[in-house]
Design a protein around this motif. Sequence first.
Motif, PDB file in Angstrom:
ATOM      1  N   LEU A  98       0.831  -1.148   0.124  1.00 36.39           N
ATOM      2  CA  LEU A  98       0.120   0.038  -0.061  1.00 36.39           C
ATOM      3  C   LEU A  98       0.833   1.105   0.106  1.00 36.39           C
ATOM      4  N   SER A  99       1.936   1.254   0.767  1.00 32.24           N
ATOM      5  CA  SER A  99       3.003   2.428   0.811  1.00 32.24           C
ATOM      6  C   SER A  99       3.618   2.393  -0.398  1.00 32.24           C
ATOM      7  N   LEU A 100       3.902   1.383  -1.236  1.00 31.60           N
ATOM      8  CA  LEU A 100       4.729   1.740  -2.420  1.00 31.60           C
ATOM      9  C   LEU A 100       3.708   2.261  -3.270  1.00 31.60           C
ATOM     10  N   SER A 101       2.471   2.073  -2.969  1.00 31.58           N
ATOM     11  CA  SER A 101       1.644   2.658  -4.463  1.00 31.58           C
ATOM     12  C   SER A 101       1.024   4.067  -3.974  1.00 31.58           C
ATOM     13  N   GLY A 102       1.696   4.828  -2.828  1.00 39.66           N
ATOM     14  CA  GLY A 102       1.447   5.995  -2.597  1.00 39.66           C
ATOM     15  C   GLY A 102       0.531   6.391  -1.511  1.00 39.66           C
ATOM     16  N   ALA A 103       0.006   5.267  -0.855  1.00 40.04           N
ATOM     17  CA  ALA A 103      -0.830   5.437   0.349  1.00 40.04           C
ATOM     18  C   ALA A 103      -0.043   5.903   1.524  1.00 40.04           C
ATOM     19  N   ARG A 104      -0.668   6.527   2.466  1.00 37.45           N
ATOM     20  CA  ARG A 104      -0.211   6.479   3.910  1.00 37.45           C
ATOM     21  C   ARG A 104      -0.577   5.225   4.544  1.00 37.45           C
ATOM     22  N   ALA A 105       0.175   4.315   4.896  1.00 38.64           N
ATOM     23  CA  ALA A 105      -0.161   2.944   5.194  1.00 38.64           C
ATOM     24  C   ALA A 105       0.612   2.709   6.526  1.00 38.64           C
ATOM     25  N   ARG A 242       6.061  13.924  -4.824  1.00 37.06           N
ATOM     26  CA  ARG A 242       4.947  13.918  -4.145  1.00 37.06           C
ATOM     27  C   ARG A 242       5.437  13.440  -2.609  1.00 37.06           C
ATOM     28  N   ARG A 243       4.508  14.184  -1.753  1.00 40.82           N
ATOM     29  CA  ARG A 243       4.963  13.890  -0.247  1.00 40.82           C
ATOM     30  C   ARG A 243       5.067  12.350  -0.026  1.00 40.82           C
ATOM     31  N   VAL A 244       4.097  11.494  -0.460  1.00 39.93           N
ATOM     32  CA  VAL A 244       4.340  10.115  -0.244  1.00 39.93           C
ATOM     33  C   VAL A 244       4.637   9.588  -1.666  1.00 39.93           C
ATOM     34  N   PRO A 245       5.679   8.910  -1.917  1.00 38.78           N
ATOM     35  CA  PRO A 245       6.283   8.612  -3.446  1.00 38.78           C
ATOM     36  C   PRO A 245       5.253   7.661  -3.885  1.00 38.78           C
ATOM     37  N   ARG A 246       4.681   7.566  -5.072  1.00 39.26           N
ATOM     38  CA  ARG A 246       4.462   6.370  -5.746  1.00 39.26           C
ATOM     39  C   ARG A 246       5.309   5.678  -6.502  1.00 39.26           C
ATOM     40  N   TRP A 247       5.961   4.785  -5.815  1.00 41.60           N
ATOM     41  CA  TRP A 247       6.907   3.947  -6.444  1.00 41.60           C
ATOM     42  C   TRP A 247       6.274   2.938  -7.445  1.00 41.60           C
ATOM     43  N   HIS A 248       5.122   2.532  -7.235  1.00 42.79           N
ATOM     44  CA  HIS A 248       4.399   1.662  -8.052  1.00 42.79           C
ATOM     45  C   HIS A 248       3.460   2.468  -9.088  1.00 42.79           C
ATOM     46  N   ASN A 249       3.953   3.014 -10.108  1.00 43.78           N
ATOM     47  CA  ASN A 249       3.250   4.130 -10.982  1.00 43.78           C
ATOM     48  C   ASN A 249       3.379   3.853 -12.314  1.00 43.78           C
TER      49      ASN A 249
END
Length: 448
Positions: A98-105, A242-249
Amino acid sequence: MPDFSSSTLRLFQRFFTSTSPHSQHAGIKTVLDGNTAVAATEACIAEAAGLGATFPADAAAYAWQAEQQRRGKNCFGKTLTGRDTEGARGALAAAIGLSLSGARATTFLSSPDVMSAQDWLVTAVGRLVPLVVHLTNRTLAAHAGALGSGHKAYHVSADSGFFILHASTVQEAVDFSLIARRVAELTLIPGLVAMDGEQIALAAQEVELPHPEWVRQFLGDPDDEITSPTAAQKMLFGETRRRVPRWHNLDRPVMHGALQGPESWTLGAVAKHPYFHHHLNAILEESFALLSKHTGRTLGPVSSYQTDNAQIVLVAQGSAIETLQAVADYMRQVRKIKVGVLGIHGFRPFPGALIAEHLKKKRIVAVLERTDTPLAADPPLMRQVRAALERALENGRLGSAIHPGYPLIKEKQLPRFRSVVYGLGGQPLRAADLITCLLYTSPSPRDS
């Protein structure tokens, strides 16, 4: 009869929906156990949680689910979601994904859970995941099972590469949740916030939960575009990210976590120290200072209590710190022995320079640890404290340039160390036992 925790959560929900801004952004004062307080705080901050913990961390997962069902959204307007999994490894893997997808997890784990998922902790660090994990300390099964607090899994996790904060009260668990989130997102190093089981996670204490407006101000929206905080991040993302990077983008694919040969893998591992770890201390100190200024509570990696003129200093982590402070007062007032307490709240990065500064020139340093380390020369915290004083001693022999930031001490200023193991299997820390121990180890009049 309504559940105590649920009633408080409903009050917190009404607090969420307040439309009139509070001039001071003061929090809501209530009484909560650590599990519920941390889950309520995370439900304000995060938008997703990996669920699947065992006792006693499962109570935090239940509190998260209650918030998800009743409130539905966090204070940033993001829909709260939970990923139910078959166990702790799945919960941590889900939180990482979830975090890798850009969500705060986030995820909530107990000691047995985190022991089964050490490889996932290392993976989260290696892939620069801005994740916050909450660990509830529990004794690991050895010759028999036990449900009380224990620090063995906590110390095992210390070498994963997470930065680690250890709360001594429910209030600190809440404050450290905010600090860990800010630091993780600025440094891209995941954080672990630990608390003891029956003394904090399951114990009701007075606590001030953060005002949503202050949370928004302190952390910022995960979708915000921010200036890349370090030179290494500018190389990765450009001037902003982005503040929470989207590594999976899919719009900006990157090769992340691919199999590497020994040469490339070694270069990547070594490069993390100057490019990422070097900035952690400064950002952590800044975050402590910002939250301390807002709340008026003293926050930092180390706390000192009557250590300035102490002959004996007790060093400990977690819930034991408050007990030690009460014993120190008794020893000074009744026994006329100068006792101080040094609390370790930040274990990684280890605040060795601060500890050495507080402990130099002391007569006796007793390091209390809630873990048994068979066949080892010293328990883990004692090893770190000894190393800190040894660095200061090297500075005294060879000059301050050897270990910058550490004080200079001479051989005669090195304290005598005493290792104290307590609370195994959840055994309570008794003030009477501590007093007896202190009377036995106190300096004799000829040493004064």
